[in-house]
Scaffold this motif. Structure first.
Motif, PDB file in Angstrom:
ATOM      1  N   LEU A  20      -7.523  -3.566  51.841  1.00 23.38           N
ATOM      2  CA  LEU A  20      -8.963  -3.530  52.076  1.00 23.38           C
ATOM      3  C   LEU A  20      -9.410  -2.134  52.513  1.00 23.38           C
ATOM      4  O   LEU A  20     -10.420  -1.621  52.029  1.00 23.38           O
ATOM      5  CB  LEU A  20      -9.344  -4.561  53.134  1.00 23.38           C
ATOM      6  N   GLU A  21      -8.640  -1.512  53.414  1.00 25.69           N
ATOM      7  CA  GLU A  21      -8.990  -0.166  53.864  1.00 25.69           C
ATOM      8  C   GLU A  21      -8.905   0.831  52.719  1.00 25.69           C
ATOM      9  O   GLU A  21      -9.724   1.747  52.611  1.00 25.69           O
ATOM     10  CB  GLU A  21      -8.073   0.245  55.014  1.00 25.69           C
ATOM     11  N   LEU A  22      -7.886   0.678  51.871  1.00 23.58           N
ATOM     12  CA  LEU A  22      -7.762   1.552  50.708  1.00 23.58           C
ATOM     13  C   LEU A  22      -8.950   1.379  49.775  1.00 23.58           C
ATOM     14  O   LEU A  22      -9.494   2.363  49.246  1.00 23.58           O
ATOM     15  CB  LEU A  22      -6.458   1.251  49.961  1.00 23.58           C
ATOM     16  N   THR A  23      -9.369   0.132  49.567  1.00 19.41           N
ATOM     17  CA  THR A  23     -10.515  -0.134  48.699  1.00 19.41           C
ATOM     18  C   THR A  23     -11.775   0.538  49.229  1.00 19.41           C
ATOM     19  O   THR A  23     -12.538   1.152  48.476  1.00 19.41           O
ATOM     20  CB  THR A  23     -10.744  -1.653  48.582  1.00 19.41           C
ATOM     21  N   VAL A  24     -11.999   0.429  50.554  1.00 21.32           N
ATOM     22  CA  VAL A  24     -13.168   1.065  51.158  1.00 21.32           C
ATOM     23  C   VAL A  24     -13.081   2.575  51.022  1.00 21.32           C
ATOM     24  O   VAL A  24     -14.076   3.250  50.693  1.00 21.32           O
ATOM     25  CB  VAL A  24     -13.291   0.651  52.645  1.00 21.32           C
ATOM     26  N   ALA A  25     -11.900   3.135  51.252  1.00 23.71           N
ATOM     27  CA  ALA A  25     -11.724   4.588  51.144  1.00 23.71           C
ATOM     28  C   ALA A  25     -12.011   5.073  49.728  1.00 23.71           C
ATOM     29  O   ALA A  25     -12.704   6.082  49.524  1.00 23.71           O
ATOM     30  CB  ALA A  25     -10.311   4.970  51.560  1.00 23.71           C
ATOM     31  N   VAL A  26     -11.493   4.355  48.742  1.00 24.14           N
ATOM     32  CA  VAL A  26     -11.736   4.737  47.339  1.00 24.14           C
ATOM     33  C   VAL A  26     -13.218   4.629  47.011  1.00 24.14           C
ATOM     34  O   VAL A  26     -13.787   5.498  46.335  1.00 24.14           O
ATOM     35  CB  VAL A  26     -10.892   3.858  46.392  1.00 24.14           C
ATOM     36  N   GLY A  27     -13.884   3.562  47.497  1.00 16.65           N
ATOM     37  CA  GLY A  27     -15.314   3.401  47.246  1.00 16.65           C
ATOM     38  C   GLY A  27     -16.126   4.543  47.822  1.00 16.65           C
ATOM     39  O   GLY A  27     -17.050   5.061  47.172  1.00 16.65           O
ATOM     40  N   ILE A  28     -15.801   4.975  49.039  1.00 15.08           N
ATOM     41  CA  ILE A  28     -16.524   6.090  49.659  1.00 15.08           C
ATOM     42  C   ILE A  28     -16.294   7.382  48.876  1.00 15.08           C
ATOM     43  O   ILE A  28     -17.226   8.159  48.638  1.00 15.08           O
ATOM     44  CB  ILE A  28     -16.078   6.249  51.130  1.00 15.08           C
ATOM     45  N   VAL A  29     -15.063   7.590  48.437  1.00 15.62           N
ATOM     46  CA  VAL A  29     -14.745   8.788  47.656  1.00 15.62           C
ATOM     47  C   VAL A  29     -15.515   8.790  46.335  1.00 15.62           C
ATOM     48  O   VAL A  29     -16.076   9.814  45.926  1.00 15.62           O
ATOM     49  CB  VAL A  29     -13.226   8.876  47.407  1.00 15.62           C
ATOM     50  N   VAL A  30     -15.543   7.644  45.659  1.00 19.27           N
ATOM     51  CA  VAL A  30     -16.274   7.551  44.380  1.00 19.27           C
ATOM     52  C   VAL A  30     -17.761   7.852  44.591  1.00 19.27           C
ATOM     53  O   VAL A  30     -18.373   8.597  43.821  1.00 19.27           O
ATOM     54  CB  VAL A  30     -16.086   6.149  43.755  1.00 19.27           C
ATOM     55  N   LEU A  31     -18.339   7.281  45.639  1.00 17.60           N
ATOM     56  CA  LEU A  31     -19.759   7.506  45.925  1.00 17.60           C
ATOM     57  C   LEU A  31     -20.032   8.980  46.197  1.00 17.60           C
ATOM     58  O   LEU A  31     -20.979   9.564  45.644  1.00 17.60           O
ATOM     59  CB  LEU A  31     -20.173   6.655  47.126  1.00 17.60           C
ATOM     60  N   GLY A  32     -19.203   9.588  47.042  1.00 14.52           N
ATOM     61  CA  GLY A  32     -19.413  10.994  47.368  1.00 14.52           C
ATOM     62  C   GLY A  32     -19.225  11.912  46.175  1.00 14.52           C
ATOM     63  O   GLY A  32     -20.019  12.836  45.958  1.00 14.52           O
ATOM     64  N   CYS A  33     -18.200  11.668  45.385  1.00 14.60           N
ATOM     65  CA  CYS A  33     -17.931  12.529  44.223  1.00 14.60           C
ATOM     66  C   CYS A  33     -19.011  12.386  43.152  1.00 14.60           C
ATOM     67  O   CYS A  33     -19.361  13.367  42.486  1.00 14.60           O
ATOM     68  CB  CYS A  33     -16.561  12.202  43.633  1.00 14.60           C
ATOM     69  N   ALA A  34     -19.525  11.166  42.967  1.00 14.32           N
ATOM     70  CA  ALA A  34     -20.595  10.973  41.979  1.00 14.32           C
ATOM     71  C   ALA A  34     -21.832  11.770  42.363  1.00 14.32           C
ATOM     72  O   ALA A  34     -22.469  12.406  41.504  1.00 14.32           O
ATOM     73  CB  ALA A  34     -20.924   9.487  41.869  1.00 14.32           C
ATOM     74  N   SER A  35     -22.187  11.762  43.657  1.00 18.10           N
ATOM     75  CA  SER A  35     -23.353  12.520  44.113  1.00 18.10           C
ATOM     76  C   SER A  35     -23.115  14.019  43.986  1.00 18.10           C
ATOM     77  O   SER A  35     -23.983  14.775  43.527  1.00 18.10           O
ATOM     78  CB  SER A  35     -23.670  12.164  45.572  1.00 18.10           C
ATOM     79  N   LEU A  36     -21.919  14.461  44.383  1.00 13.81           N
ATOM     80  CA  LEU A  36     -21.603  15.888  44.335  1.00 13.81           C
ATOM     81  C   LEU A  36     -21.532  16.399  42.898  1.00 13.81           C
ATOM     82  O   LEU A  36     -21.954  17.530  42.611  1.00 13.81           O
ATOM     83  CB  LEU A  36     -20.268  16.126  45.045  1.00 13.81           C
ATOM     84  N   ALA A  37     -21.005  15.567  41.990  1.00 13.45           N
ATOM     85  CA  ALA A  37     -20.893  15.983  40.591  1.00 13.45           C
ATOM     86  C   ALA A  37     -22.270  16.238  39.986  1.00 13.45           C
ATOM     87  O   ALA A  37     -22.458  17.185  39.220  1.00 13.45           O
ATOM     88  CB  ALA A  37     -20.146  14.915  39.791  1.00 13.45           C
TER      89      ALA A  37
END
Length: 525
Positions: A4-21
């Motif tokens: 569950l923690e890994l899933t949340v971490a990946v979700g936050i990374v995806v959100l941040g990278c999409a905005s930054l891209a």
């Protein structure tokens, strides 16, 4: 760290990278891969490894199904021979070339073939992004190639892994039989599962149930095919193409809209998450390499990338002339692409999700219990090759397209415009009969006729002012008649697709607007 923690971490990374891209104008997969590598430095993640079976099951079926669903059946059919050759012979040559180069650089034969099979197929999702800058014929050929070549690559991959772990024995007859059984069985199972799924969905009235079955269909096709050791990839591709063909007639607008929204989100999330997870695994793979192993891995990345590009260029510049020797019909010569478009196709051989999934799915141990040889190196080299295609080939492609001076392809726009005009004309012609069938008030009928006539004038004059289109008051009788007209328009564009006047992708584009309008009317009545 828990799942569950890994899933949340990946979700936050995806959100941040999409905005930054979006802000930096950088391809999102590049940032996602880098972010995954950085995420691998988190101490709690250093012991996290994805189960090999879960990688192929969780990511591959959904990604391939949706790419198949949004592909053009008409263009695939017209370029079938080129697609078939690129997705079979080219993949086998690429895998062999990579295996030879890797073996020459010290990798054992079995792992070398595993690496070659993993990086041999192009990526459907990456190619789809290029559709906006490429003519439809080239874009569809590349996309269809990337859908079918996964099946060829995974047969080679399965055989290479099986030989390496001691579960398979290699022979020409065995190899030929595996290919024949894999392709025929995959197609048959995909068709059987989809037939049942379509029959069930045609009786459903709940959008959630439609979406659940749409998600289960590729998973079931893939699982059943893999269980009987045939191509799960082809089973999924057949399923996606079939459903895309029948859904306009069999499924209601609200279901199509709901499925399109949810599946689009899931495939985007799965593709993004896969790049993050391979970054985590790549970082883990680097930790398992010595300094000498890391230097060897970097050398392999450069060598394998060069082989992939060289084999693809060599194939695309020799196969048309080989075909010409076998088929000298004038129409065959007319369809042959000039040299510059072939350069574009050669440069567009991106690697991505399937290669990542295959590398991560390499088992950790042999049947004897010993560790799979060079597993970390295979993951590292695969991730490196993908990074090269994203960091080098992707930025260069728009420049290569500009250099090639490809003719502008206005056919999708023209087909869309023609379909809109035809749909409105036939809706107007059907209006009197529909008004009688729905017992519509003459005043409402006249109001709708005036709206559609104005819409037709706008379409014929290319006038962009459509601000008053559909601005009438919401009335139940009015909405019911208007829904009937939308259904008539929808039937018209589906018929035009079936008759070959417009492309499947044009139909999907028009259908999205018609479905949204139909659902909007339903919500206001």
């Amino acid at each position: 760290m828990s799942s569950l923690e890994l899933t949340v971490a990946v979700g936050i990374v995806v959100l941040g990278c999409a905005s930054l891209a979006r802000r930096l104008g950088i391809a999102a997969p590049v940032l996602l891969l880098i972010a995954g590598i950085l995420l691998g430095f988190v101490p709690a993640l250093r012991t996290v490894h994805l189960p090999p079976e879960a990688v192929l099951l969780l990511f591959l079926p959904v990604l391939l199904y949706w790419e198949s669903f949004t592909s053009s059946v008409r263009e695939i059919r017209s370029n079938l021979r080129v697609i078939a050759l690129m997705s079979t012979i080219l993949v086998a040559l690429t895998a062999a070339g990579v295996a030879g180069a890797a073996h020459a650089l010290g990798l054992p034969s079995g792992p070398a073939w595993v690496l070659g099979a993993a990086v041999a197929p192009t990526d459907a999702t990456a190619v789809a992004v290029l559709g906006a800058i490429l003519p439809r014929r080239i874009a569809t050929t590349l996309k269809a190639e990337s859908l079918v070549n996964d099946g060829t690559a995974l047969v080679i991959y399965t055989l290479a892994v099986g030989v390496t772990i001691g579960a398979e024995h290699l022979s020409a007859a065995h190899l030929g039989g595996m290919f024949a059984l894999s392709y025929a069985g995959g197609v048959a199972i995909g068709a059987a599962v989809t037939f049942v799924s379509v029959r069930v969905r045609s009786r459903l009235t709940d959008a959630f149930q439609h979406n659940l079955l749409a998600l289960l269909t590729p998973l079931a096709a893939y699982l059943i095919a893999e269980a009987v050791e045939v191509s799960g990839v082809l089973a999924v591709v057949v399923s996606g193409l079939w459903v895309s063909r029948v859904s306009p007639r069999l499924f209601p607008a609200y279901a199509r809209q709901y499925v399109r929204t949810v599946m689009g989100f899931l495939t985007s999330l799965a593709n993004a998450a896969l790049f993050v997870l391979v970054g985590v695994e790549a970082q883990s793979a680097v930790r398992g390499l010595s300094s000498a192993g890391l230097a060897r891995g970097l050398l392999l990345v450069l060598a394998v990338s060069a082989v992939i590009v060289a084999v693809r260029f060599g194939w695309l510049f020799t196969s048309p002339y080989a075909i010409r020797v076998l088929d000298r019909r004038p129409q065959q010569r007319a369809r042959r692409l000039p040299a510059r478009p072939r350069v574009v196709m050669s440069a567009a051989g991106f690697r991505g999700a399937v290669s990542l999934a295959a590398a991560l799915a390499v088992p950790h141990t042999l049947t004897s219990g010993a560790a799979f040889p060079n597993r970390d190196l295979i993951i590292f080299v695969t991730a490196g090759v993908i990074a090269v295609t994203l960091l080098v080939q992707a930025p260069l492609l728009p420049r290569i397209v500009g250099w090639a001076h490809l003719p502008e392809d206005n056919r999708p726009t023209e087909e869309r415009h023609r379909a809109q005009i035809t749909a409105v004309e036939e809706a107007l012609a059907a209006l009197p009969g529909l008004a009688t069938a729905h017992d519509a008030d003459p005043e409402l009928t006249d109001r709708l006729r005036a709206e559609y006539e104005r819409r037709l004038r706008v379409l014929r004059s290319d006038d962009p002012d459509t601000s008053n289109w559909g601005a009438a008051d919401w009335d139940e009788n009015y909405a019911r008649l208007r829904r009937a007209l939308i259904e008539n328009k929808h039937a018209t564009v589906v018929r035009m697709r079936d008759e070959g006047e417009i492309d499947d992708e044009v139909l999907l584009d028009l259908q999205e607007g018609l479905d949204a309008e139909a659902v909007h009317l339903t919500r206001h009545t």
